[in-house]
Design an enzyme around this catalytic site. Structure first.
Site, PDB file in Angstrom:
ATOM      1  N   LYS A  58       0.851  -1.210   0.000  1.00 49.02           N
ATOM      2  CA  LYS A  58       0.000   0.000   0.000  1.00 49.02           C
ATOM      3  C   LYS A  58       0.880   1.252   0.000  1.00 49.02           C
ATOM      4  O   LYS A  58       0.614   2.213  -0.727  1.00 49.02           O
ATOM      5  CB  LYS A  58      -0.944  -0.017   1.217  1.00 49.02           C
ATOM      6  CG  LYS A  58      -2.012  -1.107   1.109  1.00 49.02           C
ATOM      7  CD  LYS A  58      -2.782  -1.339   2.394  1.00 49.02           C
ATOM      8  CE  LYS A  58      -3.678  -2.567   2.262  1.00 49.02           C
ATOM      9  NZ  LYS A  58      -4.426  -2.912   3.471  1.00 49.02           N
TER      10      LYS A  58
ATOM     11  N   GLN B  85      -4.748  -1.743  10.117  1.00 54.59           N
ATOM     12  CA  GLN B  85      -4.512  -2.990   9.390  1.00 54.59           C
ATOM     13  C   GLN B  85      -4.922  -4.164  10.284  1.00 54.59           C
ATOM     14  O   GLN B  85      -4.531  -4.248  11.449  1.00 54.59           O
ATOM     15  CB  GLN B  85      -3.024  -3.091   8.989  1.00 54.59           C
ATOM     16  CG  GLN B  85      -2.689  -4.296   8.128  1.00 54.59           C
ATOM     17  CD  GLN B  85      -3.280  -4.239   6.719  1.00 54.59           C
ATOM     18  OE1 GLN B  85      -3.594  -3.176   6.191  1.00 54.59           O
ATOM     19  NE2 GLN B  85      -3.447  -5.396   6.095  1.00 54.59           N
TER      20      GLN B  85
ATOM     21  N   ASP C   8     -11.153   1.802   3.333  1.00 54.66           N
ATOM     22  CA  ASP C   8     -11.273   0.343   3.289  1.00 54.66           C
ATOM     23  C   ASP C   8     -12.708  -0.079   2.938  1.00 54.66           C
ATOM     24  O   ASP C   8     -12.926  -1.178   2.429  1.00 54.66           O
ATOM     25  CB  ASP C   8     -10.980  -0.225   4.688  1.00 54.66           C
ATOM     26  CG  ASP C   8      -9.635  -0.927   4.772  1.00 54.66           C
ATOM     27  OD1 ASP C   8      -9.071  -1.265   3.724  1.00 54.66           O
ATOM     28  OD2 ASP C   8      -9.170  -1.127   5.902  1.00 54.66           O
TER      29      ASP C   8
END
Ligand code: GUN
Length: 286
Positions: free
Chosen positions: A52, A96, A119
């Protein structure tokens, strides 16, 4: 002839378009910024976060990683999420997953500011999908899968889709999105009996199990021209990356199949970047 559903072309194309949008934002002195909280040392998480970060940098977006020790207190963890949520320089943020056990009773995805939920795991997104509406941020892996189907002109309408895996990140939202598109969806999982009785009747099989080469050729029906989408990213006994599907032995009996690596994974990261840029664009509109 089997079509190998590689995603490099789609990804390159999307990167080019995103770079132009980032440039436009730059002209208005906005630089999209993503922040990630990572607790502990989970090795897969470190790899995913690294990808990412690399993609953010490639697109000249800012990226900040806050690493917290695995034994961080709940209070400190919650404070950090709170300050990330309230920092006006950040357009997209998330924790995460997974988090260590002592934090697992916290509904982490609901902590994220809905304005920055790139997300697409939060309540607002899920409620929209549940009601058949399109949310502002689509969850990234389901978004990648839909893009893959769309790009390859694979219709979901009226098709029998079997999804293996009922996670909040992939299986559940994807099943609703595909239902919204008119597919007949069966969600299978680790307690499903006679899994093959479902997969053998499907037009499209989507696997998000997380078990290397779990789906052998016995799960596929060579008479149905099946499409196979493999969301799994695993390592085989030699440490080589592989999906949930035994690609080498399955590829010749289906009509289309995604490779691993080079399939859904890169599209998931691009979807995250699309959500980040979209969020930054919305911020410029006040
Ligand atoms: N862990 C595995 N995949 C993801 C993801 O897409 N987002 C977050 N926040 N955690 C993950």
């Amino acid at each position: 002839m089997t079509t190998i559903l590689s995603t490099q072309n789609i990804v390159d194309n999307k990167l080019e378009k995103l770079a132009k949008r980032v440039q436009k934002l730059k002209e208005r002195t906005i630089r999209p910024k993503m922040k990630v909280v990572l607790v502990g040392e989970n090795s897969a998480s470190l790899v995913y976060v690294g990808i990412k970060e690399k993609t953010c940098k490639k697109l000249q977006c800012d990226f900040e990683l806050l690493r917290l020790p695995h034994d961080v207190t709940r209070k400190e963890f919650l404070n950090e999420v709170d300050s990330m949520n309230n920092d006006p320089s950040i357009h997209g943020c998330f924790v995460q997953l997974p988090v260590p056990e002592h934090l697992q009773d916290i509904d982490v995805t609901s902590l994220i500011n809905p304005e920055k939920d790139v997300d697409g795991f939060g309540g607002a997104t899920i409620v929209d999908i549940y009601k058949g509406k399109t949310p502002f941020f689509l969850p990234c892996t389901p978004m990648g899968v839909l893009e893959l189907l769309n790009h390859n002109q694979i219709e979901a309408l009226g098709k029998r889709v079997v999804i293996i895996g009922k996670s909040l990140i992939v299986g559940r939202p994807l099943s609703l999105l595909l239902q919204n598109m008119g597919a007949t969806v069966t969600v299978c999982h680790s307690k499903t009996q006679n899994l093959e009785s479902h997969t053998l009747q499907a037009d499209i099989i989507i696997s998000a199990v997380g078990s290397p080469k779990f789906l052998t050729k016995d799960y596929f029906n060579k008479d149905l021209n099946q499409v196979v989408i493999d969301v799994g990213i695993n390592r085989d006994h030699n440490g080589k990356l592989c999906g949930d599907v035994d690609f080498e032995n399955v590829k010749n009996i289906v009509s289309a199949i995604t490779p691993v690596p080079g399939g859904v994974g890169p599209l998931t990261v691009i979807s995250l970047m699309e959500n980040l840029v979209k969020s930054a664009e919305r911020a410029t509109k006040g």
